[in-house]
Design a protein around this motif. Structure first.
Motif, PDB file in Angstrom:
ATOM      1  N   GLY A  79      34.841  12.977  16.512  1.00 14.66           N
ATOM      2  CA  GLY A  79      34.641  12.631  17.907  1.00 14.66           C
ATOM      3  C   GLY A  79      35.818  12.998  18.787  1.00 14.66           C
ATOM      4  N   VAL A  80      37.029  12.759  18.293  1.00 22.19           N
ATOM      5  CA  VAL A  80      38.230  12.990  19.098  1.00 22.19           C
ATOM      6  C   VAL A  80      38.789  14.394  18.856  1.00 22.19           C
ATOM      7  CG1 VAL A  80      40.566  12.205  19.601  1.00 22.19           C
ATOM      8  CG2 VAL A  80      38.765  10.530  19.123  1.00 22.19           C
ATOM      9  N   PHE A  81      39.078  14.726  17.590  1.00 29.25           N
ATOM     10  CA  PHE A  81      39.711  16.013  17.301  1.00 29.25           C
ATOM     11  C   PHE A  81      38.771  17.193  17.587  1.00 29.25           C
ATOM     12  CE2 PHE A  81      42.606  13.838  13.951  1.00 29.25           C
ATOM     13  CZ  PHE A  81      43.344  13.268  14.983  1.00 29.25           C
ATOM     14  N   LEU A  82      37.520  17.092  17.133  1.00 32.69           N
ATOM     15  CA  LEU A  82      36.560  18.173  17.352  1.00 32.69           C
ATOM     16  C   LEU A  82      35.762  17.996  18.647  1.00 32.69           C
ATOM     17  CD1 LEU A  82      35.191  18.799  13.738  1.00 32.69           C
ATOM     18  CD2 LEU A  82      37.055  19.942  14.944  1.00 32.69           C
ATOM     19  N   GLN A  83      36.025  16.942  19.377  1.00 38.00           N
ATOM     20  CA  GLN A  83      35.460  16.724  20.716  1.00 38.00           C
ATOM     21  C   GLN A  83      33.932  16.596  20.725  1.00 38.00           C
ATOM     22  OE1 GLN A  83      37.508  16.486  23.740  1.00 38.00           O
ATOM     23  NE2 GLN A  83      38.896  16.105  22.041  1.00 38.00           N
ATOM     24  N   LEU A  84      33.338  16.097  19.631  1.00 43.72           N
ATOM     25  CA  LEU A  84      31.894  15.920  19.624  1.00 43.72           C
ATOM     26  C   LEU A  84      31.444  14.834  20.586  1.00 43.72           C
ATOM     27  CD1 LEU A  84      30.884  16.255  15.853  1.00 43.72           C
ATOM     28  CD2 LEU A  84      30.808  17.973  17.663  1.00 43.72           C
ATOM     29  N   PRO A  89      26.669  11.587  24.406  1.00 40.77           N
ATOM     30  CA  PRO A  89      26.937  10.292  25.041  1.00 40.77           C
ATOM     31  C   PRO A  89      26.753   9.160  24.047  1.00 40.77           C
ATOM     32  CG  PRO A  89      24.819  11.181  25.749  1.00 40.77           C
ATOM     33  CD  PRO A  89      25.498  12.270  24.985  1.00 40.77           C
ATOM     34  N   ALA A  90      27.555   8.108  24.212  1.00 40.91           N
ATOM     35  CA  ALA A  90      27.519   6.960  23.295  1.00 40.91           C
ATOM     36  C   ALA A  90      27.657   7.430  21.850  1.00 40.91           C
ATOM     37  CB  ALA A  90      26.239   6.144  23.485  1.00 40.91           C
ATOM     38  N   TYR A  91      28.609   8.336  21.621  1.00 42.05           N
ATOM     39  CA  TYR A  91      28.763   8.922  20.286  1.00 42.05           C
ATOM     40  C   TYR A  91      29.082   7.865  19.233  1.00 42.05           C
ATOM     41  CZ  TYR A  91      30.534  11.893  16.520  1.00 42.05           C
ATOM     42  OH  TYR A  91      30.725  12.502  15.298  1.00 42.05           O
ATOM     43  N   ALA A 156      25.535  -1.410  20.105  1.00 47.07           N
ATOM     44  CA  ALA A 156      24.540  -0.775  20.962  1.00 47.07           C
ATOM     45  C   ALA A 156      24.341  -1.568  22.262  1.00 47.07           C
ATOM     46  CB  ALA A 156      23.215  -0.639  20.212  1.00 47.07           C
ATOM     47  N   LEU A 157      24.336  -2.894  22.163  1.00 47.86           N
ATOM     48  CA  LEU A 157      24.199  -3.727  23.358  1.00 47.86           C
ATOM     49  C   LEU A 157      25.364  -3.524  24.316  1.00 47.86           C
ATOM     50  CD1 LEU A 157      22.907  -7.055  21.738  1.00 47.86           C
ATOM     51  CD2 LEU A 157      21.612  -5.530  23.241  1.00 47.86           C
ATOM     52  N   LEU A 158      26.557  -3.338  23.777  1.00 46.59           N
ATOM     53  CA  LEU A 158      27.728  -3.106  24.634  1.00 46.59           C
ATOM     54  C   LEU A 158      27.607  -1.788  25.394  1.00 46.59           C
ATOM     55  CD1 LEU A 158      30.621  -4.315  22.286  1.00 46.59           C
ATOM     56  CD2 LEU A 158      29.668  -5.498  24.276  1.00 46.59           C
ATOM     57  N   PHE A 159      26.859  -0.820  24.862  1.00 45.96           N
ATOM     58  CA  PHE A 159      26.643   0.454  25.547  1.00 45.96           C
ATOM     59  C   PHE A 159      25.400   0.429  26.434  1.00 45.96           C
ATOM     60  CE2 PHE A 159      29.756   2.026  22.570  1.00 45.96           C
ATOM     61  CZ  PHE A 159      30.326   3.124  23.201  1.00 45.96           C
ATOM     62  N   GLY A 160      24.828  -0.755  26.619  1.00 54.95           N
ATOM     63  CA  GLY A 160      23.696  -0.882  27.533  1.00 54.95           C
ATOM     64  C   GLY A 160      22.325  -0.763  26.904  1.00 54.95           C
ATOM     65  N   TYR A 255      17.543   5.767  23.461  1.00 58.24           N
ATOM     66  CA  TYR A 255      17.072   5.203  24.720  1.00 58.24           C
ATOM     67  C   TYR A 255      18.112   4.299  25.383  1.00 58.24           C
ATOM     68  CZ  TYR A 255      12.705   7.288  23.353  1.00 58.24           C
ATOM     69  OH  TYR A 255      11.738   8.209  22.993  1.00 58.24           O
ATOM     70  N   GLY A 256      19.388   4.503  25.043  1.00 52.46           N
ATOM     71  CA  GLY A 256      20.456   3.869  25.791  1.00 52.46           C
ATOM     72  C   GLY A 256      20.563   4.517  27.171  1.00 52.46           C
ATOM     73  N   PRO A 257      21.067   3.802  28.172  1.00 53.42           N
ATOM     74  CA  PRO A 257      21.085   4.329  29.552  1.00 53.42           C
ATOM     75  C   PRO A 257      21.870   5.627  29.698  1.00 53.42           C
ATOM     76  CG  PRO A 257      22.415   2.329  29.354  1.00 53.42           C
ATOM     77  CD  PRO A 257      21.633   2.461  28.099  1.00 53.42           C
ATOM     78  N   ASP A 258      23.016   5.748  29.055  1.00 59.42           N
ATOM     79  CA  ASP A 258      23.813   6.973  29.158  1.00 59.42           C
ATOM     80  C   ASP A 258      23.071   8.165  28.572  1.00 59.42           C
ATOM     81  OD1 ASP A 258      25.800   5.479  30.318  1.00 59.42           O
ATOM     82  OD2 ASP A 258      26.979   5.267  28.468  1.00 59.42           O
ATOM     83  N   VAL A 259      22.390   7.947  27.457  1.00 62.17           N
ATOM     84  CA  VAL A 259      21.677   9.044  26.797  1.00 62.17           C
ATOM     85  C   VAL A 259      20.471   9.465  27.623  1.00 62.17           C
ATOM     86  CG1 VAL A 259      20.557   9.785  24.662  1.00 62.17           C
ATOM     87  CG2 VAL A 259      22.425   8.125  24.569  1.00 62.17           C
TER      88      VAL A 259
END
Length: 308
Positions: A79-84, A89-91, A156-160, A255-259
């Motif tokens: 996620g961080v080094f390879l920037q995935l 969103p909400a990786y 998941a709830l914390l991400f909406g 189906y999270g809001p960001d996605v």
């Protein structure tokens, strides 16, 4: 001289005994043993949990430690080094929902494969229905799965994320396919491992490879872009573990809001055959695998005592 007393004739089970499930010693109900012998199954589950945490300070906390370490390592490396995380969103939710599914697969498959050899004293010295050993391993794996599921839901709830009927159906479908498929593999592995101890080492390799050959760490759109339109792409899609991981993604991530917001402009975030994809193929493959594993286990179980 009086006639010798005649021996009482041996009789079969009465109608009442048949109605109460009477069986001769050494006989069992085959693949129905986990249902008919629920009390023994519960005792084996308790035994496995006690043995596993005997002398342990943290106990059930270890159910959190392994997935937490996996998540942190993969998130930092990919996620961080390879920037995935930039393209997904909400990786964090995407990653952990896949890790939870693969961990359950690995624990059920590995524990079921070792269930007969790991209980060699019980198998070789007293009679117990052999099917109870892999099934108790599966239940123990589910006990460890529940804390991870709670963490996933909270994250998941914390991400909406908002629970929905689609999410519930996707989760249930994924869990059923995963358990049926993995128990089939586990019973096949248990039967083979009793005769060839190398099998459990192959199982460890399969679990390691499965983590990378399923869309756990990366999105399935990346695989389609690389090998789409080829027979390898269809084979990848028909992998039951791929189907399960994608169903878990639908349940907790898609189906999270960001996605949903990003998917409106980025079609690569959608999944083939949304929302449930090739669930029917996964269920069919899982059922065939379960029947095959059960048949091999049933034919092999009478040799377990000699092989151990």
């Amino acid at each position: 001289m009086s006639a010798p007393a005649s021996r009482p004739a041996l009789r079969g089970p009465s109608r009442l005994e048949k109605a109460e499930g009477w069986r001769a010693p050494g006989q069992d109900a085959g693949w129905l043993n986990p249902v008919t012998e629920r009390f023994l199954l519960l005792l084996l589950v308790r035994k496995e949990l006690r043995v596993r945490y005997r002398g342990s300070v943290l106990g059930m906390v270890w159910s959190y430690v392994k997935p937490a370490v996996q998540f942190v390592v993969f998130y930092i490396a990919l996620g961080v080094f390879l920037q995935l995380q930039k393209d997904t969103p909400a990786y964090a939710v995407y990653l952990f929902s896949g890790i939870v599914a693969v961990n359950l697969f690995g624990e059920v498959f590995g524990n079921a494969t070792r269930s007969i050899t790991g209980n060699a004293p019980l198998v070789s010295k007293i009679y117990l229905p052999s099917q109870l050993f892999p099934w108790s391993s599966m239940i123990v794996a589910l006990v460890h799965f529940l804390p991870q599921l709670v963490v996933l839901v909270v994250g998941a709830l914390l991400f909406g994320w908002v629970p929905s009927g689609t999410a519930a159906v996707a989760f249930v479908l994924g869990l059923v396919i995963l358990l049926v498929f993995t128990m089939g593999l586990g019973m096949l592995g248990a039967a083979l491992n009793a005769a060839f101890r190398d099998v459990e080492n192959f199982v460890d390799l399969i679990v390691m490879v499965a983590t990378w050959l399923s869309p756990v760490l990366y999105r399935i759109a990346m695989v389609e872009e690389a090998i789409g339109g080829t027979w390898m792409w269809w084979l990848y899609q028909l992998n039951p573990l791929t189907i399960v991981v994608e169903l878990f993604h639908v349940a907790f991530w898609r189906y999270g809001p960001d996605v949903v917001e990003r998917a409106a402009t980025d079609p690569s975030l959608t999944q083939p055959g949304e929302p449930f994809g090739l669930w029917w193929a996964g269920l069919l493959i899982a059922a065939v695998t379960f029947v095959a594993g059960t048949v091999v286990f049933e034919r092999s179980k009478r040799r377990f005592a000699q092989e151990l």
